[in-house]
Design a protein around this motif. Structure first.
Motif, PDB file in Angstrom:
ATOM      1  N   SER A  40      -4.037  99.998  16.441  1.00  0.00           N
ATOM      2  CA  SER A  40      -3.071 100.934  17.164  1.00  0.00           C
ATOM      3  C   SER A  40      -1.627 101.075  16.453  1.00  0.00           C
ATOM      4  N   VAL A  41      -1.420 100.242  15.452  1.00  0.00           N
ATOM      5  CA  VAL A  41      -0.316 100.619  14.494  1.00  0.00           C
ATOM      6  C   VAL A  41      -0.409 101.785  14.117  1.00  0.00           C
ATOM      7  N   THR A  42      -1.521 102.368  13.660  1.00  0.00           N
ATOM      8  CA  THR A  42      -1.817 103.657  12.892  1.00  0.00           C
ATOM      9  C   THR A  42      -1.127 104.781  13.706  1.00  0.00           C
ATOM     10  N   ALA A  43      -1.506 104.565  15.047  1.00  0.00           N
ATOM     11  CA  ALA A  43      -0.781 105.381  16.048  1.00  0.00           C
ATOM     12  C   ALA A  43       0.333 106.237  15.938  1.00  0.00           C
ATOM     13  N   ALA A  44       1.309 105.238  15.333  1.00  0.00           N
ATOM     14  CA  ALA A  44       2.732 105.896  14.932  1.00  0.00           C
ATOM     15  C   ALA A  44       2.938 106.886  14.202  1.00  0.00           C
ATOM     16  N   MET A  45       1.978 107.011  13.170  1.00  0.00           N
ATOM     17  CA  MET A  45       2.200 108.276  12.184  1.00  0.00           C
ATOM     18  C   MET A  45       1.444 109.392  12.781  1.00  0.00           C
ATOM     19  N   ALA A  46       1.095 109.524  14.069  1.00  0.00           N
ATOM     20  CA  ALA A  46       0.349 110.714  14.387  1.00  0.00           C
ATOM     21  C   ALA A  46       1.195 111.622  15.264  1.00  0.00           C
ATOM     22  N   ASP A  47       1.080 112.836  15.535  1.00  0.00           N
ATOM     23  CA  ASP A  47       1.684 113.746  16.269  1.00  0.00           C
ATOM     24  C   ASP A  47       1.407 113.221  17.833  1.00  0.00           C
ATOM     25  N   ARG A  48      -0.129 113.436  17.988  1.00  0.00           N
ATOM     26  CA  ARG A  48      -0.621 113.098  19.425  1.00  0.00           C
ATOM     27  C   ARG A  48      -1.627 111.743  19.251  1.00  0.00           C
ATOM     28  N   VAL A  49      -1.547 110.836  20.366  1.00  0.00           N
ATOM     29  CA  VAL A  49      -2.674 109.699  20.048  1.00  0.00           C
ATOM     30  C   VAL A  49      -3.555 109.959  21.450  1.00  0.00           C
ATOM     31  N   ILE A  50      -4.794 109.967  21.150  1.00  0.00           N
ATOM     32  CA  ILE A  50      -5.708 110.174  22.146  1.00  0.00           C
ATOM     33  C   ILE A  50      -6.255 108.661  22.455  1.00  0.00           C
ATOM     34  N   TYR A  51      -6.607 108.319  23.563  1.00  0.00           N
ATOM     35  CA  TYR A  51      -7.166 107.206  23.956  1.00  0.00           C
ATOM     36  C   TYR A  51      -8.599 107.397  24.866  1.00  0.00           C
ATOM     37  N   LEU A  52      -9.551 106.969  24.247  1.00  0.00           N
ATOM     38  CA  LEU A  52     -10.863 106.871  24.750  1.00  0.00           C
ATOM     39  C   LEU A  52     -11.357 105.887  25.412  1.00  0.00           C
ATOM     40  N   ALA A  53     -11.828 105.960  26.709  1.00  0.00           N
ATOM     41  CA  ALA A  53     -12.533 104.556  27.210  1.00  0.00           C
ATOM     42  C   ALA A  53     -13.894 105.063  27.946  1.00  0.00           C
ATOM     43  N   ASP A  54     -14.788 104.698  27.642  1.00  0.00           N
ATOM     44  CA  ASP A  54     -16.153 104.953  28.549  1.00  0.00           C
ATOM     45  C   ASP A  54     -16.472 106.518  28.178  1.00  0.00           C
ATOM     46  N   SER A  84      -8.868 108.897  28.387  1.00  0.00           N
ATOM     47  CA  SER A  84      -8.209 108.127  29.281  1.00  0.00           C
ATOM     48  C   SER A  84      -6.688 108.724  29.473  1.00  0.00           C
ATOM     49  N   ARG A  85      -6.213 109.041  28.202  1.00  0.00           N
ATOM     50  CA  ARG A  85      -4.776 109.099  28.241  1.00  0.00           C
ATOM     51  C   ARG A  85      -4.378 109.887  26.897  1.00  0.00           C
ATOM     52  N   ILE A  86      -3.401 110.942  26.753  1.00  0.00           N
ATOM     53  CA  ILE A  86      -3.081 111.308  25.337  1.00  0.00           C
ATOM     54  C   ILE A  86      -1.507 111.257  25.512  1.00  0.00           C
ATOM     55  N   ASP A  87      -1.013 110.505  24.419  1.00  0.00           N
ATOM     56  CA  ASP A  87       0.541 110.373  24.225  1.00  0.00           C
ATOM     57  C   ASP A  87       0.813 111.229  23.307  1.00  0.00           C
ATOM     58  N   ARG A  88       2.188 111.809  23.327  1.00  0.00           N
ATOM     59  CA  ARG A  88       2.701 112.488  22.267  1.00  0.00           C
ATOM     60  C   ARG A  88       3.637 111.818  21.598  1.00  0.00           C
ATOM     61  N   ASN A  89       3.975 111.532  20.522  1.00  0.00           N
ATOM     62  CA  ASN A  89       5.032 110.665  19.755  1.00  0.00           C
ATOM     63  C   ASN A  89       6.166 111.693  19.500  1.00  0.00           C
ATOM     64  N   ALA A  90       7.330 111.163  19.579  1.00  0.00           N
ATOM     65  CA  ALA A  90       8.420 111.935  19.733  1.00  0.00           C
ATOM     66  C   ALA A  90       8.710 112.113  18.078  1.00  0.00           C
ATOM     67  N   SER A  91       8.326 111.412  17.284  1.00  0.00           N
ATOM     68  CA  SER A  91       8.657 111.551  15.843  1.00  0.00           C
ATOM     69  C   SER A  91       7.379 110.710  15.088  1.00  0.00           C
ATOM     70  N   ARG A  92       6.904 111.332  13.953  1.00  0.00           N
ATOM     71  CA  ARG A  92       5.907 110.619  13.438  1.00  0.00           C
ATOM     72  C   ARG A  92       6.596 109.619  12.278  1.00  0.00           C
ATOM     73  N   LYS A  93       5.881 108.468  12.179  1.00  0.00           N
ATOM     74  CA  LYS A  93       6.501 107.455  11.205  1.00  0.00           C
ATOM     75  C   LYS A  93       5.831 107.704  10.169  1.00  0.00           C
ATOM     76  N   ALA A  94       6.464 107.442   8.738  1.00  0.00           N
ATOM     77  CA  ALA A  94       5.570 107.540   7.521  1.00  0.00           C
ATOM     78  C   ALA A  94       4.703 106.161   7.358  1.00  0.00           C
ATOM     79  N   ALA A  95       3.613 106.619   6.945  1.00  0.00           N
ATOM     80  CA  ALA A  95       2.787 105.488   6.671  1.00  0.00           C
ATOM     81  C   ALA A  95       3.299 104.318   6.015  1.00  0.00           C
ATOM     82  N   ARG A  96       4.086 104.544   4.954  1.00  0.00           N
ATOM     83  CA  ARG A  96       4.393 103.443   4.220  1.00  0.00           C
ATOM     84  C   ARG A  96       5.555 102.496   5.054  1.00  0.00           C
ATOM     85  N   THR A  97       5.687 103.012   6.085  1.00  0.00           N
ATOM     86  CA  THR A  97       6.741 101.967   6.948  1.00  0.00           C
ATOM     87  C   THR A  97       5.866 101.310   7.985  1.00  0.00           C
ATOM     88  N   LEU A  98       4.460 101.475   7.972  1.00  0.00           N
ATOM     89  CA  LEU A  98       3.589 100.752   8.988  1.00  0.00           C
ATOM     90  C   LEU A  98       3.233  99.354   8.326  1.00  0.00           C
TER      91      LEU A  98
END
Lengths: 791, 244
Positions: B210-224, B228-242
């Motif tokens: 789930s840490v990786t999710a921070a670098m995305a524009d949107r995060v899509i959650y799947l279940a079964d 189940s949910r789509i989150d939009r990140n206000a800003s993307r984190k740089a990968a090197r900061t993860l």
């Protein structure tokens, strides 16, 4: 540009798979090599025979008479279509070589002094021709000279017209007339016991009182001339002089045997390699499909990148073509080399003076195309199978099929079978198709081995029937002229002779409708115990009081059955023509015999009872005394000892038929090894990960090897009985193939238990040996990489 | 672009999935991997798909990339229905527009890094040079090594270079860091980030992490098998900061 990276992958894959590439290429090569070898050898023999006949001006028509005046030459030359005529004196003689216990037989043939005859020229191998005015000089045929170590300068004695004479050998030669040096009444050539002696015409004239006359004629015809009308006119012309009827070159004893031999070789050369090539093709197919199946995930990956199915297919096709081309090249070279060797061996057996090996392209092309087509077909199916799957499915290992637990069976299976055994049994059961194909390819290999090895059995069975059941005499004596029946008691009085039976041998044309066979009617006594009419299935048949008993092959040739009438034209004496009913037909492996009751035959000929041959049983211990006596009996022209005939039959057949058979056996064994090696190699690449995982889990190397080899060995065991059936079927196809049954011989379908045993043992051995090679691989399985990457 | 604050909603959908279902097997053994999934991927955005094992992430990704076909529903690419395409059509789609990165690299063992990349550039319409693609992932020094001579992270970067060398419109990554330690994983994620930024490639990454999710524009959650949910990140984190 497109495909450079793929091509590089191709080269590296070929290198990575080199052991398998080599063994598949070898399977392909063996099929092609056999085809090329056999067809090119047959082609070469045919060409060599034709060239030999042509170069030595071998006659087109032959005839013999009792005695005819030389002035007939002009009238014979006037027959339309005749090109050249050669009139000779020929005679049969008993020869005596110091240091050789038995009397030998010889054929004396007149030649002009100091020069080549106009027809039937000799190929001088050493020494010189007979010189003018030297009445004791002879040239002998090379194979006879070689058999006895005779050289120019040596001497040999011969009973010529009742007088024993000392002859000096001045040269050795070969002749197209005596490619097959066949003693009278013998089944196969006998180099040692039958010699051809070319003697000056004047010397023979004097010896036989044939001044101004001839008793043997041969002539050549103009190109494309029909020999039939010539033979008719010749027969009419020569009839008053005791002609037994002119014959075409086709029926000339030596040429007939050469033709038959070639025909038989050709049939062998067509049928055996075809069977072999097809089985090899099946094996190639099985091996390649499995090889490509192991590349399934790479196929999926390439497809995921956007390579089309066609491009992926082309890539694997290239891989396969590279392997096949390697096999083809290897097969061509091997085939050409072996073709040359086997042609050489044949030419030597057949006494060919020259040898032309100039194979045409057809056998090479057929072999290559068949192999390529089969291999590409296999590739196409295998690649298609993987390429048609959605790439993501192809990239995953194939889904394991649903394993159905049989009610109650699982529990029992568990109770007495250990884990590794259960793994290997389930592997076989879960992929029944693949297991079946693998087992079938093992069976095919066993079948080919049986097919190759059964020749010895067939030849043995044939000899056992012919010499052990049909011709049971120890000795056959032939006479210069037919004798009255009193000769029987003369023979019985000879030292060592236990019993004697008479036999008539009357040269005759047998015909029905337009079909004719030039041969002889053999007269045997109704109570004959030595020469028997022996049917290969029904055993000895009674000699009917009247009518003919024909061998199956002769009945087939004439197109007659029991109850039909056959015209018999006797070719001697008054040249009677009689219609005789076929009383019985007997199955026989050898020859085209026609038997008749000797009394009925005498009655038909209107002769007083005569005999041409006497068969005898002898006391082995007194053989030397008997032989010494026979050497000095002028009336005897033929001495045929059965044990000698049996030995030379085996020797000659072994030397000729076995040339091919030897190569076939070698190749079928190599093929058996190649197939087991490949099967295990592929099993390893399919199971490598699984085995490594088991090793990681704590199974021993021994367990891993057991699972790998156990599967193959179990399939081998299943395949062995099937292979025996396949071998029997292939053999049945082979011996019944129409081309193979010649007038001279047909092979019985006779496979000894030892042949099955040997083939079965070899495949087991081959799988153990290649299993030993697998052991090294299993011992060095990379356990770490298994843990790191997924399949 | 995500980094300069524009919202994804302003852009057109590069790939649109409508009513996707995927059912494996039948009868008793029927497995419903996806149920009625609708999803738009917008041009140039980076999405991360999160979900437990068996939630349908990989199935969705494979169908979006034309590696697999849905049982029902359709995938629209530039207005065309991929599910109506035959095998040749899907092959063209993958060849010209899609790059894949798999968890286990799937490099061809018998080809060097450069040749593995060339495998793809040779059939793409407008590829970069293999050397250039390898430079993007920082592997210009190790181009002539065979996979067995590279570390896991290096192998995965070769796989990324191979995926991007064709300048794909869409880059689909299935657990690209799943087999890697965190330090190496971040290097790989940096490579994906720079590809997304520099080439404007629409990127979808499947992960467990789930840490990786921070670098995305949107995060899509799947279940079964469902979103189940789509989150939009206000800003993307740089990968090197993860870090994880």
């Amino acid at each position: 540009m497109v495909g450079r990276a793929l091509d590089r992958k191709l080269l590296r894959d070929l290198w990575r798979l080199r052991a398998q590439v080599a063994s598949i290429a070898f399977v392909i090569a063996s099929g092609i090599a056999l085809l090329v070898m056999s067809l090119s050898a047959v082609e070469a023999l045919r060409e060599s025979a034709d060239a030999y006949y042509e170069r030595c001006r071998f006659g087109n028509v032959f005839a013999s008479v009792k005695r005819a005046p030389l002035y007939l030459q002009r009238r014979i030359e006037e027959i339309p279509g005749v090109q050249s005529v050669q009139l000779r004196i020929g005679a049969q003689a008993v020869l005596d070589l110091e240091g050789f216990a038995e009397p030998l037989m010889g054929r004396l043939v007149s030649v002009p002094e100091g020069e080549q005859p106009i027809l039937n020229r000799l190929v001088l191998r050493s020494g010189r021709f007979v010189a003018a005015g030297r009445t004791n000089e002879v040239v002998v045929n090379e194979s006879f000279a070689q058999a006895h170590g005779l050289q120019p300068g040596d001497s040999i004695s011969a009973v010529i017209n009742d007088r024993k004479r000392e002859l000096r050998i001045v040269g050795t030669a070969m002749s197209p007339e005596f490619i097959y040096v066949l003693p009278p009444f013998a089944l196969v050539p006998d180099k040692a016991r039958f010699g051809i002696l070319w003697m000056g015409r004047k010397a023979l004239e004097a010896a036989y009182g044939q001044e101004g006359s001839f008793n043997d004629l041969s002539l050549t015809v103009l190109r494309d001339a029909d020999t039939r009308p010539i033979i008719r006119q010749l027969d009419a012309l020569l009839e008053p002089y005791g002609s037994t009827g002119a014959i075409d070159r086709r029926d000339h004893l030596s040429a007939w045997f050469v033709t038959n031999e070639l025909k038989q070789n050709e049939a062998t050369a067509r049928i055996l390699p075809t069977i072999f090539l097809l089985v090899a093709a099946f094996l190639t197919n099985a091996v390649l499909s499995r090889l490509i199946a192991t590349e399934r995930s790479e196929i999926g990956l390439l497809k995921a990148f956007g390579y089309s199915s066609a491009q992926v297919g082309a890539h694997y096709a290239k891989l396969v073509v590279a392997i096949v081309l390697l096999g083809i090249a290897l097969g061509w070279v091997l085939g050409a080399v072996l073709g040359r060797i086997s042609t050489g061996l044949y030419a030597e057996n057949l006494n060919f003076a020259l040898l032309i090996y100039r194979p045409g392209p057809s056998s090479f092309l057929i072999g290559a195309l068949v192999s390529l087509a089969v291999a590409l077909g296999a590739t196409f199916r295998a690649v298609r199978g993987a390429a048609l799957l959605p790439p993501i499915v192809a990239m995953r290992p194939p889904a394991p099929p649903v394993f159905r637990r049989r009610r109650g069976g699982g529990g029992r299976l568990r109770s007495w079978i250990d884990e590794p055994t259960r793994i290997l049994i389930r592997q076989i059961l879960r992929w029944p198709r693949r297991s079946a194909v693998t087992a079938l390819s093992f069976a095919g290999a066993v079948g080919l081995m049986i097919l190759s090895l059964q020749f010895t059995d067939a030849i043995d069975a044939l000899a056992a029937t012919h010499f052990g059941e049909a011709l049971r005499e120890d000795l056959a004596l032939g006479f210069v002229d037919p004798k009255s029946t009193t000769v029987l008691s003369d023979v019985e009085r000879l030292p060592g002779v236990l019993a004697a039976e008479p036999m008539r041998f009357v040269a005759a044309d047998l015909s029905s409708g337009y079909r004719t066979h030039r041969g002889a009617v053999i007269g045997v006594g109704a109570d004959s115990r030595m020469t028997r009419i022996f049917d290969v299935e029904r055993g000895p048949l009674p000699v009917p009081p009247s009518g003919l008993v024909l061998s199956e092959s002769l009945a087939d040739k004439l197109g007659v059955r029991v109850g039909d009438d056959v015209w018999v034209r006797v070719l001697e004496g008054e040249r009677l023509l009689r219609s005789v009913q076929v009383a019985n037909v007997f199955g026989s492996y050898i020859g085209t015999a026609a038997y008749m009751d000797i009394v009925a035959l005498n009655r038909m000929l209107g002769d007083r009872p005569m005999v041409e041959y006497v068969n005898a049983l002898i006391d082995e211990d007194r053989l030397p005394a008997l032989m010494a006596r026979l050497k000095n009996l002028p009336a005897v022209s033929t001495v045929a000892l059965k044990h000698v005939a049996v030995a030379s039959f085996h020797e000659i057949v072994a030397a000729s038929l076995m040339v091919f058979v030897g190569f076939f056996s070698a190749f079928s064994f190599a093929l058996g090894f190649g197939v087991t090696y490949n099967a295990q190699r592929i099993a390893l690449s399919e199971r490598g990960r699984e085995l490594a995982t088991l090793r990681v889990l704590g199974f021993s190397r021994h367990d891993a090897l057991y699972i790998l080899l156990g599967e193959t060995l179990l399939l081998v065991c299943v395949a062995l009985p099937i292979g025996c059936v396949v071998g029997w079927v292939l053999t049945a196809i082979f011996v019944n193939a129409s081309g193979f049954q010649t007038e001279m011989m047909r092979l019985p379908l006779e496979i000894q238990a030892s042949t099955y045993g040997l083939s079965v043992l070899f495949l087991l051995l081959a799988s153990l040996v290649s299993g030993a090679a697998m052991k090294r691989q299993v011992d060095h399985l990379d356990l770490i990489s298994v843990l790191k990457t997924r399949e | 672009m995500g980094s300069d604050g524009e919202t994804a909603g302003d852009r057109s959908a590069a790939l649109r999935a409508v009513g996707l279902s995927k059912i494996y097997g039948s009868g008793e053994v029927e497995v419903r991997a996806l149920s009625d999934v609708a999803l738009d991927l917008y041009a140039g955005e980076m999405v991360v798909l999160l979900g437990a094992s068996g939630s349908g992430k990989s199935t969705l990704l494979n169908i979006l990339g034309g590696l697999d076909t849905p049982t029902t529903g359709s995938v629209l690419f530039e207005g065309q229905d991929l599910t109506a395409s035959d095998d040749a059509g899907l092959t063209r789609f993958r060849r010209d527009y899609v790059g894949f990165v798999f968890q286990f690299y799937n490099l061809i063992a018998s080809l060097t890094a450069r040749e593995n990349v060339a495998l793809v550039t040779e059939i793409a319409p407008d590829p970069m040079d293999p050397e250039e693609a390898l430079a993007v992932v920082g592997l210009e020094e190790r181009m002539d090594h065979f996979p067995a001579q590279l570390s896991g992270g290096e192998q995965q970067r070769v796989a990324i270079a191979r995926a991007i060398a064709k300048r794909p419109k869409i880059l689909l990554c299935d657990e690209p860091t799943g087999a890697l330690d965190s330090k190496t994983g971040i290097i790989v994620l940096e490579a994906l980030e720079s590809v997304n930024r520099e080439l404007q490639t629409t990127t979808a990454i499947i992960t467990h992490n789930s840490v990786t999710a921070a670098m995305a524009d949107r995060v899509i959650y799947l279940a079964d098998g469902r979103i189940s949910r789509i989150d939009r990140n206000a800003s993307r984190k740089a990968a090197r900061t993860l870090a994880w």
